[in-house]
Structure formats: C-alpha cells, structure tokens
Motif scaffolding. Structure first.
Motif, short mmCIF file in Angstrom:
data_model
loop_
_atom_site.label_atom_id
_atom_site.label_comp_id
_atom_site.label_asym_id
_atom_site.label_seq_id
_atom_site.Cartn_x
_atom_site.Cartn_y
_atom_site.Cartn_z
N ILE A 256 0.81 -1.56 -0.31
CA ILE A 256 0.01 -0.25 0.47
C ILE A 256 0.60 1.09 0.22
CG2 ILE A 256 -2.03 1.65 1.42
CD1 ILE A 256 -2.90 -1.35 2.57
N GLU A 257 0.58 2.29 -0.57
CA GLU A 257 0.94 3.34 -0.72
C GLU A 257 1.72 4.05 0.31
OE1 GLU A 257 2.15 4.95 -2.75
OE2 GLU A 257 1.71 3.20 -4.16
N GLY A 258 2.66 4.88 0.84
CA GLY A 258 2.84 4.99 2.36
C GLY A 258 2.02 6.13 3.35
N SER A 259 1.47 6.52 1.98
CA SER A 259 0.95 8.12 2.90
C SER A 259 -0.43 7.38 2.98
CB SER A 259 0.82 8.76 1.80
OG SER A 259 0.20 8.58 0.35
N LYS A 260 -1.18 6.36 3.01
CA LYS A 260 -2.25 5.98 2.96
C LYS A 260 -2.73 5.21 4.06
CE LYS A 260 -3.49 6.09 -1.65
NZ LYS A 260 -3.95 5.89 -3.03
N ILE A 261 -1.09 4.29 4.34
CA ILE A 261 -1.05 3.41 5.82
C ILE A 261 -2.07 4.52 7.52
CG2 ILE A 261 0.26 2.01 7.57
CD1 ILE A 261 1.81 1.34 5.15
N ARG A 262 -2.56 3.57 8.21
CA ARG A 262 -3.12 3.67 9.22
C ARG A 262 -2.75 3.14 9.89
NH1 ARG A 262 -2.81 7.94 6.10
NH2 ARG A 262 -4.48 8.98 5.81
N HIS A 263 -2.27 3.31 10.79
CA HIS A 263 -1.46 2.57 12.29
C HIS A 263 -2.38 2.70 13.62
CE1 HIS A 263 2.19 2.56 10.18
NE2 HIS A 263 2.40 3.47 9.82
N PRO A 264 -2.82 1.43 13.61
CA PRO A 264 -3.90 1.16 14.22
C PRO A 264 -3.75 0.85 16.11
CG PRO A 264 -4.01 -0.78 13.84
CD PRO A 264 -3.35 -0.17 12.88
N TRP A 265 -3.47 1.90 16.83
CA TRP A 265 -2.13 2.21 17.25
C TRP A 265 -3.23 1.65 18.73
CZ3 TRP A 265 2.09 3.34 17.30
CH2 TRP A 265 2.94 4.35 16.28
N ARG A 266 -4.70 1.40 19.14
CA ARG A 266 -5.10 1.03 20.15
C ARG A 266 -4.76 -0.50 20.03
NH1 ARG A 266 -10.83 2.52 22.26
NH2 ARG A 266 -9.44 4.65 22.26
N ALA A 267 -5.22 -0.76 18.83
CA ALA A 267 -4.57 -2.16 18.70
C ALA A 267 -3.38 -2.59 18.66
CB ALA A 267 -5.44 -3.06 17.05
N ILE A 268 -2.25 -2.37 18.73
CA ILE A 268 -1.26 -2.55 18.52
C ILE A 268 -0.71 -2.35 19.72
CG2 ILE A 268 1.27 -1.33 18.44
CD1 ILE A 268 0.52 -0.26 15.60
N LEU A 269 -1.31 -1.36 20.55
CA LEU A 269 -0.67 -1.42 22.47
C LEU A 269 -1.48 -2.61 22.98
CD1 LEU A 269 -0.05 2.75 22.39
CD2 LEU A 269 1.66 0.52 22.11
N THR A 270 -2.22 -2.97 22.71
CA THR A 270 -2.88 -4.01 23.55
C THR A 270 -2.90 -5.68 22.66
OG1 THR A 270 -5.10 -3.55 22.51
CG2 THR A 270 -4.81 -2.22 24.28
N SER A 271 -1.64 -5.53 22.42
CA SER A 271 -1.95 -6.95 21.18
C SER A 271 -0.41 -7.81 22.07
CB SER A 271 -1.77 -6.89 20.18
OG SER A 271 -0.82 -7.92 18.68
N GLY A 272 -1.08 -9.31 22.51
CA GLY A 272 0.02 -9.98 23.32
C GLY A 272 0.54 -10.36 22.25
N PRO A 273 0.80 -10.28 21.45
CA PRO A 273 1.57 -11.32 20.15
C PRO A 273 2.98 -9.87 20.11
CG PRO A 273 -0.39 -11.95 19.16
CD PRO A 273 -0.41 -10.55 20.21
N VAL A 274 2.18 -8.46 19.68
CA VAL A 274 3.08 -7.09 20.02
C VAL A 274 4.19 -7.29 21.20
CG1 VAL A 274 3.80 -5.35 20.05
CG2 VAL A 274 1.45 -6.11 18.01
N TRP A 275 3.51 -7.92 22.37
CA TRP A 275 4.78 -7.32 23.90
C TRP A 275 5.48 -8.49 23.52
CZ3 TRP A 275 5.23 -3.13 25.71
CH2 TRP A 275 4.45 -1.39 25.48
#
Length: 500
Positions: A256-275
């Motif tokens: 995807i074009e970088g300018s169109k990417i939206r990062h779901p911060w709440r989902a990222i910061l509450t994700s078990g696999p991320v932590w």
C-alpha cells in the motif's frame, strides 16, 4: 483429443526450463535477484551502522592516552590530549544512546510514510557526514562532541525500524528470516572488523583518521544504496517479471502507498503478540549490552586479563553471533517451506530455545574457573542469540507487514533501555571486583532471559493479526491503468503474462 493433450503439455515444457533457469540463477547468479541485492546492500548498511557507533569506543582510548608533550620551556611531560574525568568519559560514550532512543518510533512512522529505503539512507548518510565533523568539534569543545554524538544517535535511531519497512515490501513470506537476519548480521560483522581496524587507524593515522575513514565509507555506501534500492519491487525498473510476481504472490501482494497507511495504535498497544516481541527484544538486548559493556572488565577482574588482551576476547562473541545468524535464518525458512512446523511454532522454538540455553550458559559462565571455559560459555550464550533473532526480529513482519516498521520502532525503543540501565546497575553491584559480585550480574541477565522465554512462549503468534486489515485502505487505481492497489495490497496484472 491428442491435439488437446499436446497443447496442455506445451506450457509445461515451456515453463520447466525457466523454472530450472530461475533455480540456477538463485544459486549462482544472485546479482540477478534484486531482493538479494537489497539484502547484500542492507548487510553493508548495518556494517556501517555499527562501525559508526563503536568508532568512538576505540578512539576515546587514544584521545585520553598519555602521550609525550613538549612544553614551551622544553620540558617533556606525559599528558593526555583530552584530560577527561571518568564521569565525562562515560557521558561522551553514552550520549549516542540518548539520541538513539528518541527516534525509534518516529523513524518507523516516517519509513512507512515516505519509504524505508529513503529513511535508511538518510539515517546512515547523515550519521556518516556528522562523523567527518567529529574531530574538529572535539578539539573545539567537549560539549560540542557530546552534542554531535546525540544527533548521530537521532539519525541512527531510524535504521532498524526502516529496514522492516523495506522488508515488508521486498521480502517474500518464505524468505523473511534469512533476508532479515543476513542484513542484521552486518551489525556484528561491522563490530568485529571495525574494532581492530579502528586500533590500526589510531596507531598509524592518529585517532581523527578513524572518523574520516568510516565517515567516507558511510557516504559511499549511502550513494550506492540511494541509486540502487527502490521503495518496493514494483518501482524497480530492473526487476524481472518472474521475480516481481513471486514476491507479490508470496508476501500476499501487500504494498500500500505509505501515505495511505493508518496505524491502529490501540490495537497495537493492546496486542499480546506485539508485547511478546517487545519483551523478547528487551531480554536479548539486556544480556547483549551487559556483555558488550563489561566483558573486558569482567575478564580483567576475575581472570586478571591484561587490558591489551581483552580486545580479541570482545570480538569473539560478535563473530559467533554473525555466523549463527546466517545458519538460523536459513534453517527457520527451510522448516517453514518444508512444512515441518507452523510459523508460530518456528518462532517460539527458535526464540524460547535460544533464551533457555542462554539462561543456562550465562549461569555456567559465572561459575567457570578457567578463562577458556568462561569464554566458551559466553560465546555460546551470545552466539545463540542468532536463533532468537530469527524468532522475534522477523516476527513483526509475520503479524503485521504494513506496520512492521513502527512495531520494530516500538520494540527497539524499549530494547534500547538495557543499554542505559544495565551498565550503571552492574557498576553499582560490582564494587569490590569479585567473582561473587559478577555472578549477581550474570544471574540478573539469566533471569531476564528466562522471563522473556516464558512471555514469548505464551503470547507469540506467527500469523497476520486481524487488526491489520482494518488499517488498510479502499481500492484505488494507478494513473497508468496497468495496476491496482487494493485493501489487500498491490496486484500488478500487467506482469502476469510476461514471465512465470
């Protein structure tokens, strides 16, 4: 019926030689595979990253060494060029990490927006340029030297997040581990080569030569990378249609074009696999930075090593890490391609297995009674980190390819804290320079490895997370009409008929 059978056979006969040719090129003609060129240049990029980072660690010895100086009255005395106190020297050496800590997340965010290839080049190029100014600034003021090291850290802080933005577009799903770990191994190769090279440069050219040589090397690399590496395979005019299609199909055609990417911060910061990734990265760096900072001192305190003997000892673990990274990356991808284990189980096996082994060997090293035994245990402990890197360090690309750069920025931000916390903590423990005190330092590292193994084993995932799809955009068409960008990625239909 015979004619129909012959028609069905022709494409198969026509494809087989191409497949064989492609397999041959993968083995012998790597320069025709653009993703391998990207990996090779990324290897030398990280080589420069660590060479630029550790150059001051060697140069500071020559800068503060007592040398013969003739006074105006003709008296010859031994005085250092820079008469720094231990506190000042520590501030000069640690100043890099204060800048490095700040730009991890912003670097990952910018990489996703404007292209990881560009930010990677800017990070190393700017650091290289500032390195050239280090000698005159050091002669002008110690404060200016500290300031330039902080700024160098700011620029280098973007490098690790940026490379994941590159791999999210360039790395096929079945080659992520080998490509990423090959690039990362440049860090340890750069350390192994640059430390003795810095010593030689300091001896034959004087300490300023260290900064001039590595600064020029970094600028040369930056120029080559900027001209050769494109943001994605779709934008590389020299890539073959077959390789482009292979990358798109294998990675899920996500671009995807970088300018169109939206990062779901709440989902990222509450994700078990991320932590799980964050904790694993923190754990690996804790043990690594502890040895990076104190291995020579430990060998001197416990085994009465001479200072002149500690240089080669410090290089051995890095060499082991560089070698193991190659083996681990290829083995992880081989297990995945053969279907021996699922991606999740491969990541858990490599990461948790390495951490458990590192826990054991760190404790064993603290009880070793000989130099050889201790060095073997420590080399194995550090070297096995290569298997861990084939787990957590590529896991960002597994669970969220479009957001891999910001995930690496998040994990590397927290994983930088050990470089700031571990040295003063160890210094406060080892006050009497005894083996028992050093044992406490090693036990802390072992406990953190064990905790990292437990958390990663429970929460790790190798599968794309459901919240990733929510971050992608609605379908939109390029102006040339030859391709389409969808919510699931970039599907270049114009290339399908050219070559398989």
């Amino acid at each position: 019926m015979d004619a129909q059978k012959n028609q069905k056979k022709r494409p198969a006969l026509g494809i087989e030689p191409r497949e064989r040719s492609q397999e041959y090129e993968a083995t012998w003609c790597f320069w025709r595979r653009r993703r391998l060129i990207v990996a090779l240049l990324a290897f030398f990029g990280f080589f420069n990253v660590y060479a630029l980072r550790v150059n001051l660690s060697v140069a500071v010895v020559a800068m503060t060494e007592r040398v013969e100086t003739k006074l105006d009255n003709g008296t010859v005395v031994l005085i250092p060029e820079f008469d720094w106190s231990p506190k000042t020297k520590g501030l000069v050496l640690s100043s890099f990490f204060y800048g490095y800590l700040i730009t991890q997340l912003p670097g990952g965010w910018l990489a996703a927006k404007i292209g990881g290839n560009r930010m990677f080049a800017i990070g190393i190029g700017a650091t290289s340029l500032l390195t050239l100014f280090t000698p005159p600034l050091a002669h002008t003021s110690t404060s200016l030297l500290i300031a330039v090291r902080v700024v160098e850290g700011l620029f280098e802080g973007v490098t690790y997040p940026c490379i994941h933005a590159v791999w999210s577009r360039w790395a096929p799903a079945g080659e992520r581990a080998r490509l990423a770990t090959f690039a990362f191994s440049g860090s340890y190769a750069g350390t192994v080569v640059s430390m003795p090279l810095c010593s030689l440069l300091a001896h034959y050219t004087g300490w300023p030569g260290i900064f001039y040589v590595f600064g020029i090397m970094g600028l040369v690399w930056t120029t080559i990378w900027w001209l050769v590496v494109k943001e994605s395979p779709e934008k590389d005019p020299l890539i073959s249609p077959s390789e482009l299609k292979y990358i798109q199909d294998s990675r899920g055609t996500q671009a995807i074009e970088g300018s169109k990417i939206r990062h779901p911060w709440r989902a990222i910061l509450t994700s078990g696999p991320v932590w799980a990734i964050v904790m694993a990265h923190f754990s690996e760096n804790w043990g690594f930075y502890t040895l990076l900072t104190f291995l020579p001192t430990f060998m001197q305190d416990v085994f009465k090593f001479k200072t002149s003997q500690t240089g080669w000892v410090s290089a051995v673990p890095y060499l082991a890490m560089a070698i193991v990274l190659q083996v681990a990356g290829h083995l992880a991808d081989w297990l995945l391609q053969k279907g021996v284990l699922s991606r999740t189980n491969i990541r858990k096996l490599f990461n948790c297995g390495a951490f458990l082994a590192q826990t054991i060997f760190m404790i064993a090293a603290s009880y070793a009674t000989s130099v050889a035994g201790c060095l073997v245990c420590l080399t194995i402990a550090v070297g096995l980190g290569g298997f861990a890197w084939s787990g957590f360090s590529v896991n960002h690309l597994d669970i969220a390819p479009p957001h891999a750069s910001v995930l690496m920025g998040l994990s590397n931000t927290i994983a930088t804290l050990p470089g700031i916390i571990s040295p003063p903590l160890a210094g406060s423990i080892v006050t009497g320079k005894t083996a028992e005190e050093w044992r406490v330092v090693f036990f802390i590292s072992s406990a953190i490895y064990l905790l990292g193994a437990i958390i990663y084993g429970i929460f790790c995932s190798g599968e794309k997370q459901p919240w990733v799809v929510e971050a992608e955009t609605e379908p939109s068409f390029d102006t040339d009409g030859a391709s389409v960008t969808t919510a699931r990625g970039y599907d270049n239909k114009a290339m399908d008929h050219s070559e398989m």
